[in-house]
Each structure stands twice: as structure tokens, then as C-alpha cells.
Design an enzyme around this catalytic site. Structure first.
Site, short mmCIF file in Angstrom:
data_model
loop_
_atom_site.label_atom_id
_atom_site.label_comp_id
_atom_site.label_asym_id
_atom_site.label_seq_id
_atom_site.Cartn_x
_atom_site.Cartn_y
_atom_site.Cartn_z
N HIS A 133 -5.18 5.09 -6.72
CA HIS A 133 -6.09 4.34 -5.86
C HIS A 133 -6.21 4.93 -4.46
CE1 HIS A 133 -5.09 0.61 -8.53
NE2 HIS A 133 -5.88 1.48 -9.14
N GLN A 134 -6.26 6.24 -4.32
CA GLN A 134 -6.40 6.83 -2.99
C GLN A 134 -7.73 6.40 -2.36
OE1 GLN A 134 -5.70 9.50 -5.67
NE2 GLN A 134 -3.68 8.60 -5.50
#
Length: 570
Positions: free
Chosen positions: A503-504
Site C-alpha cells: 500500500h505505498q
């Protein structure tokens, strides 16, 4: 989606990146027949194996995933080879939506209301909810899903896997037994235990490529160029006028008459901006890059850190194991009617959001997400290779036979730690430097330690009693000195088996003009450069407290409407 062989010299809009955001933008902008759209994607089209949900864990071994590595850390990722966390990102049409675990989770209303309070006008929960619903084609008819918060006419099908193990029912029942609500976590309040809502249709993955691009593949005003690697944005007089990209080892330039839109993701969007002269002045000058606009590009990197391999063995044959992938009958059943174990989204079938500091409180803001996985590295031994564990740790989990077990993949939903993306050099083909930032703030680690204690409570409920769960009792060698089941052990374990939740985000932060840390304004335009927007997960000012694919699609839906409003009134 057909690959456009002959390109125009110019287009009205050029979209860089055909992932979760770019595919949506290509669809929505090409609705305007007078606009010519070019979508540039570095990867190829999806192939059939990518669409089988249970195959998800092995996709990092394919050419459809680019596995980035974080910078070596002294406080996290210590059990990964070279102390560098693996950060897989999709390199294919549909981007990460073509290779992710298909969890459809919007986050909490408080996430978006927080964005609005930071000065991002138009981004409150009330204002973004219509865009979530616009995309959606809900197919779940269960009492735990509230239909008034969902759409049924969108391109993106949301369903729940038809195959469920008895273990996930025990997980949801355990939550109820401990006093948590069982309900729709996509209704604006994520505090709940639930079965997972997935981007899938008829037992098959529903990527943004399949959902948004495939139905419009014959639109004449949309051109898609695959295996087109963008090297820089062309800027004249502080205006984006086109892009430069490589395809089949040749360099091309295409002009944009209206806008260039970066949708290359939280790692590549800031990389392209900096290579084009937009970024931190001192950093760019140190590499000899001409600075066009001094902006804090690459900062504010956020991700949801995970404590890996919290495993409980069971005494019944109820979990998913390696045998599901090697049994030909499993495939016969899947291809005949899209039923059976292969429809399970990487064995991830349950989900919960809780506040570990105030357990049982359904009004406090959750700081932990539990993804319940009806399998574990004990039964899918290939997973050890996916995470690139050091041999001394991988050997703890290697097994020569099927062991039935489950795992809770637990992640900090509102991490206080942040990292940064910066350039390694001026070569566009080089990967950027990624300081992932895990555990820079010790509270994030504390949440994961408390998460393990909650996992043990869940496993001791009456709901799980018939499976006789037992915490896997082999410590990893670097942490054995702390005992097997102490807070000190689990803190050490989390520092060693630190995993990403993929989930960058946040590296091209959205904010008002008064915010010195902002890269784009609330209409997603890059400050100081005309004709240039960023529309993807990198604009998130604060990470959402759940999986980020659904919010990224929402950002693209809203971004497309903002662009239409800006240009249709001219």
C-alpha cells in the site's frame, strides 16, 4: 486491449501508467468523443493465470510484477535478505489491481474527513462516497453488506469468494463473541469483523483493465501503447507539453495539447517527476538535474507495515494447502463453473478492523487491520521465496507435508512512520532509492505486538474451539533469546519478518497552497507547472486506514470529473 502500433504526433491528454488509476482515467476521459487520449503502460496485457484468485501469491515470480527493494534497514526487515523489504508492484495493464489480493476496502469516513480538514476541499467522505459508488457493480446479497452504500451500475464488480473454509466463519464468529460488530466495513465505519469484499466477478479477478478498458477497447479516440516506458515529461516554459518514452529500444516523443497526467504509482510517479526536474532542489542539483520546480516530491512515503507469519495450526483438514494448486480436479471444477478453492482470493477470506489500545470499543478509530488467511507458509511453502526470507528463518517454516493452519496478516492501519523516494541516479531505467521507513515511530511496533495478543484471544474463543488452534511453537533463531511467546519476542519477530501490505502512497502529497509539504493542489495539479497533474495513490496526504486499491480507483474517478469540469467550461 490492442497495442496501438501507429501513434499520433499529439493527443489532448497523455496518461502515464495504465494501472488502477490510469485505466479508469482512460475510460472516463475518452467518454468525451472530441478528446484524443493516449495511455502509456510499461507492462503488457494480462494473461489468464493472473485472473485465478488463488494464484495471487505466486505472481511476484512472474514478469507481470516488478519487485522493488527497500533500502537496508537497521530496525525493520531484518529477516529479509540484505535487510531489504520486498515491495512488489504490478507491471501490466491494470497495474496492482491485476496482481493484488483483490480486497475491496474504502477506508473510514474519518480518513477523508481528515483530508478535507487539512485544506483539501472536495475530499470529505460525503464528497468521495459517490465516486466509490459510481465505479461499483455490487454482486453481494448478504445481510452483512449494506446496499445503500454501494453502487450496482458501475464497471467494477465487487463480490465475495464462493469458496469459504470453515476457518473464516470461525474468525467472523469469534469477532462477534468478543463483542465486535459483524457488518459492512465499506459503510464509512471500518470497525468490524467481516467476510472480505473482493474485486472479482464469477470467480475471476476483476482488474481495472478488465473492468474499465476491455469494455471500451474499440473507442477510436483512445490509443493504448504497451511496453512503453516513460523516461521524462517534456516541459517548456513551466508547462508540460508532452512525454518522452522508450518502446522496443527506440525513443519516442509525443505532445500533449491539454495535459499530461501521471498515474504511475507512488514509486514511479515521483521518480518521473524528479527525472523531469520537478522535486527537491538540493537532491536534483546533486545529480546534475536542471531544477524546473522545487517541490517536496518523494517525501511523505507511507505504507501499512505487517507482522508476518503469526500462525496457528489446527487439528482438522480444513485449511487451504499446496494440494489445492496441484490437484487437477481443482482446475476442472474452476474452469467448468468458476467454483472451488481457486476462487479464494489468495486464501484471504476474512477481515477485521480494531483499535488495539481500546479493544472492544466500536467508536474509537481502528489502528489495526487483520486479514484472515485460511492458509499459511507452513502449507504454501512457496511463500517463503516470495518474501525472500533469510535461510535461517525460512527453514523454520519449511515443511515436507501439508500442515493445516491459518495465519493472521496484521497491519498498522494508521502508521506514524514515514519514508522517502529519491533518485539513485539520472538513468530512468534504474530503480529509485526507497526508504520505506517502517518502525521509525515505535508506536507502530507496539500496535503489532498488541495485535499478536489479540490474535491469541481470537483463537481461544468458542468459535475456534472445535479446531483446537495452537500457536506455531518454533521461534525464529534471532529472537529465540526472548522466549517463544513474550512481548519482547514478538517485537523482535516483527522487526525481522516485516512485510508490506502493498500500500505505498503519499509521495506526491495533495494539499492547499499554504502547505509547504504539498506537491499537488486539491484539483491534483502540480504546483508551479501548468498542464500537469498526478492522479494515483501518491497524492494521498494521509494513508487510508484500509487497503488502498479502492481509494485509488475513487481518486481517478474524481480526478476525471475535475478534469472534465476544468476543460468543458473553457
Amino acid at each position: 486491449m490492442p497495442d496501438q502500433q501507429v501513434l499520433r504526433d499529439s493527443y489532448d491528454f497523455i496518461i502515464v501508467g495504465g494501472g488502477s488509476a490510469g485505466s479508469v482515467l482512460a475510460n472516463r476521459l475518452s467518454e468525451i468523443k472530441d478528446w484524443n487520449i493516449l495511455l502509456l503502460e510499461a507492462g503488457r496485457s494480462e494473461i489468464m493465470p493472473l485472473n485465478i484468485p488463488l494464484m495471487t501469491p505466486i505472481l511476484p515470480f512472474t514478469s507481470y510484477v516488478n519487485v522493488y527493494k527497500s533500502e537496508p534497514s537497521k530496525i525493520a526487515c531484518l529477516g529479509i535478505k540484505d535487510n531489504r523489504c520486498e515491495l512488489p508492484r504490478g507491471r501490466v495493464l491494470g497495474g496492482c489491481s491485476s496482481v493484488n489480493y483483490m480486497v475491496y476496502a474504502r477506508g473510514d469516513a474519518r480518513d477523508y474527513d481528515g483530508w478535507a480538514k487539512m485544506g483539501n476541499k472536495g475530499w470529505s467522505w460525503k464528497e468521495v462516497l459517490p465516486y466509490f459508488m459510481k465505479s461499483e457493480d455490487l454482486r453481494i446479497n448478504e445481510e452483512w453488506v449494506d446496499p445503500k452504500f454501494h453502487g450496482k451500475d458501475g464497471y467494477l464488480t465487487v463480490d465475495t469468494p464462493s469458496f469459504k473454509t470453515p476457518l473464516v466463519k470461525a474468525f467472523v464468529d469469534a469477532g462477534k463473541e468478543l463483542g465486535y460488530d459483524v457488518r459492512d466495513y465499506n459503510s464509512g465505519n471500518v470497525s468490524a469483523f467481516s467476510y472480505v469484499q473482493s474485486t472479482m466477478k464469477s470467480g475471476s479477478r476483476m482488474s481495472t483493465n478488465k473492468a474499465f478498458l476491455h469494455p471500451i477497447r474499440y473507442r477510436k479516440n483512445l490509443h493504448v501503447a504497451k511496453e512503453a516506458f516513460v523516461t521524462k515529461i517534456l516541459i517548456e516554459n513551466k508547462r508540460a507539453v508532452g512525454v518522452e518514452f522508450m518502446k522496443r529500444k527506440k525513443l519516442f516523443k509525443v505532445k500533449a495539447k491539454r495535459e499530461v497526467i501521471l498515474s504511475a504509482g507512488a514509486i514511479n510517479s515521483p521518480q518521473i517527476l524528479m527525472l523531469s526536474g520537478i522535486g527537491p532542489k538540493e537532491h536534483l542539483q546533486s545529480l546534475g538535474i536542471n531544477v524546473i520546480k522545487d517541490l517536496p516530491v518523494g517525501y511523505n512515503l507511507m505504507d501499512h507495515p505487517v507482522i508476518g507469519y503469526v500462525i496457528f495450526t489446527v487439528d482438522k483438514s480444513v485449511a487451504l494447502t499446496d494440494s489445492a494448486l496441484y490437484d487437477l480436479n481443482t482446475y476442472d471444477k474452476y474452469f467448468a463453473n468458476r467454483k472451488g478453492p481457486l476462487t479464494c482470493t489468495g486464501a484471504l477470506d476474512g477481515i477485521a478492523f480494531v483499535d488495539v489500545f481500546h479493544p472492544g470499543n466500536m467508536t474509537s478509530f481502528p489502528n489495526l487491520e487483520i486479514q484472515f488467511i485460511s492458509s499459511s507458509p507452513l502449507s504454501f511453502t512457496l511463500m517463503n521465496k516470495v518474501f525472500n526470507l533469510k535461510p535461517e528463518i525460512a527453514n523454520v517454516y519449511n515443511s515436507s507435508k501439508d500442515i493445516h493452519s491459518y495465519m493472521m496478516y496484521m497491519t498498522v492501519t494508521r502508521p506514524k512512520s514515514k519514508g522517502r523516494i529519491s533518485l539513485m541516479n539520472t538513468n530512468p531505467l534504474s530503480e529509485p532509492r526507497i526508504d520505506i521507513g517502517y518502525f521509525k515511530n515505535p508506536e507502530d511496533l507496539e500496535i503489532l505486538v498488541k495485535a499478536v495478543n489479540l490474535a491469541k484471544r481470537i483463537s481461544k474463543t468458542k468459535a475456534f474451539a472445535k479446531f483446537k488452534p495452537k500457536l506455531f511453537d518454533k521461534p525464529i533463531p534471532p529472537c529465540a533469546k526472548y522466549g517463544r511467546d513474550t512481548d519482547a519476542y514478538w517485537a523482535c519477530h516483527a522487526r525481522h519478518i516485516t512485510l508490506t501490505n502493498y500500500h505505498q502512497c503519499g509521495t506526491c502529497k495533495m494539499g492547499p497552497a499554504s502547505d509547504p509539504t504539498a506537491v499537488v493542489d486539491p484539483t491534483l495539479r502540480v504546483y508551479g507547472v501548468k498542464g500537469l497533474r498526478v492522479i494515483d495513490a501518491s497524492i494521498m496526504p494521509v494513508i487510508t486506514s484500509a487497503n488502498t486499491n479502492a481509494p485509488t480507483i475513487m481518486i481517478a474517478e474524481k480526478g476525471a470529473d475535475i478534469i472534465k469540469e476544468d476543460w468543458m467550461k473553457i
